[in-house]
Design a protein around this motif. Structure first.
Motif, PDB file in Angstrom:
ATOM      1  N   ARG A  29     -16.328  47.299  20.074  1.00  0.00           N
ATOM      2  CA  ARG A  29     -16.089  48.239  20.987  1.00  0.00           C
ATOM      3  C   ARG A  29     -14.657  48.822  21.135  1.00  0.00           C
ATOM      4  O   ARG A  29     -14.306  49.606  21.774  1.00  0.00           O
TER       5      ARG A  29
ATOM      6  N   VAL B 233     -11.045  49.285  24.520  1.00  0.00           N
ATOM      7  CA  VAL B 233     -11.575  49.550  25.751  1.00  0.00           C
ATOM      8  C   VAL B 233     -12.568  48.204  25.887  1.00  0.00           C
ATOM      9  O   VAL B 233     -12.678  48.035  27.132  1.00  0.00           O
TER      10      VAL B 233
ATOM     11  N   ILE C 114      -7.048  54.813  29.490  1.00  0.00           N
ATOM     12  CA  ILE C 114      -8.220  55.895  29.011  1.00  0.00           C
ATOM     13  C   ILE C 114      -7.536  57.177  29.423  1.00  0.00           C
ATOM     14  O   ILE C 114      -6.989  57.292  30.345  1.00  0.00           O
TER      15      ILE C 114
ATOM     16  N   VAL D 287      -8.128  56.325  25.182  1.00  0.00           N
ATOM     17  CA  VAL D 287      -7.545  55.271  24.538  1.00  0.00           C
ATOM     18  C   VAL D 287      -6.675  56.279  23.149  1.00  0.00           C
ATOM     19  O   VAL D 287      -7.233  57.066  22.724  1.00  0.00           O
TER      20      VAL D 287
ATOM     21  N   ASP E 125      -6.208  52.176  18.976  1.00  0.00           N
ATOM     22  CA  ASP E 125      -7.621  51.735  18.861  1.00  0.00           C
ATOM     23  C   ASP E 125      -7.741  51.273  17.468  1.00  0.00           C
ATOM     24  O   ASP E 125      -8.249  50.367  17.235  1.00  0.00           O
TER      25      ASP E 125
END
Length: 140
Positions: A31, A34, A41, A43, A48
């Motif tokens: 995932r 998030v 948001i 990301v 990430d």
């Protein structure tokens, strides 16, 4: 309690504890950032990327502990190395708590696992190896 019973009990507890890095690490890899409450948001790609990388290491720790379970009395070196990695991660998480603030309950649970449960499992594994007559043994 007989040595064989204690060994089996340690294996069961270690397997249960192993579910944390396997499930959380796997879910986090799939995932991404998030997965975290309050994640920005959109990301940032670097965030990430780093999050999934660290999550992959966490998942790998779970597989490493799972590998150690069947012969837990003989795999002291790998158990200690993996445990040390978890404790170091817990110390880093503790530093974040001090510098940035108290995280969510899930992260506090992780901190308890990292600085409480895993060190106790490491000591218990050492005891089981000793009563099995294997001491700390070689890395297997």
């Amino acid at each position: 309690m007989t040595p064989a019973t204690e060994r089996r009990l340690l294996q069961a507890v270690a397997a249960l504890a192993c579910l944390v890095p396997l499930t959380v690490g796997g879910e986090s890899v799939l995932r991404g950032v998030v997965y975290l409450k309050g994640a920005p948001i959109p990301v940032p790609p670097d965030l990430d990327s780093h999050f999934r990388y660290v999550s992959g290491i966490f998942l790998g720790l779970g597989f490493g502990f799972a590998y150690a379970i069947p012969a837990i009395e003989r795999r002291t070196a790998i158990f200690r190395m993996l445990g040390l990695m978890v404790v170091l991660g817990g110390l880093a998480r503790l530093l974040s708590l001090v510098e940035v603030g108290v995280p969510s309950n899930g992260h506090l649970f992780g901190l308890c696992m990292e600085l409480g449960v895993v060190p106790m499992l490491m000591l218990w594994q050492t005891r089981v190896a000793r009563i099995s007559g294997l001491g700390s043994g070689p890395l297997r």
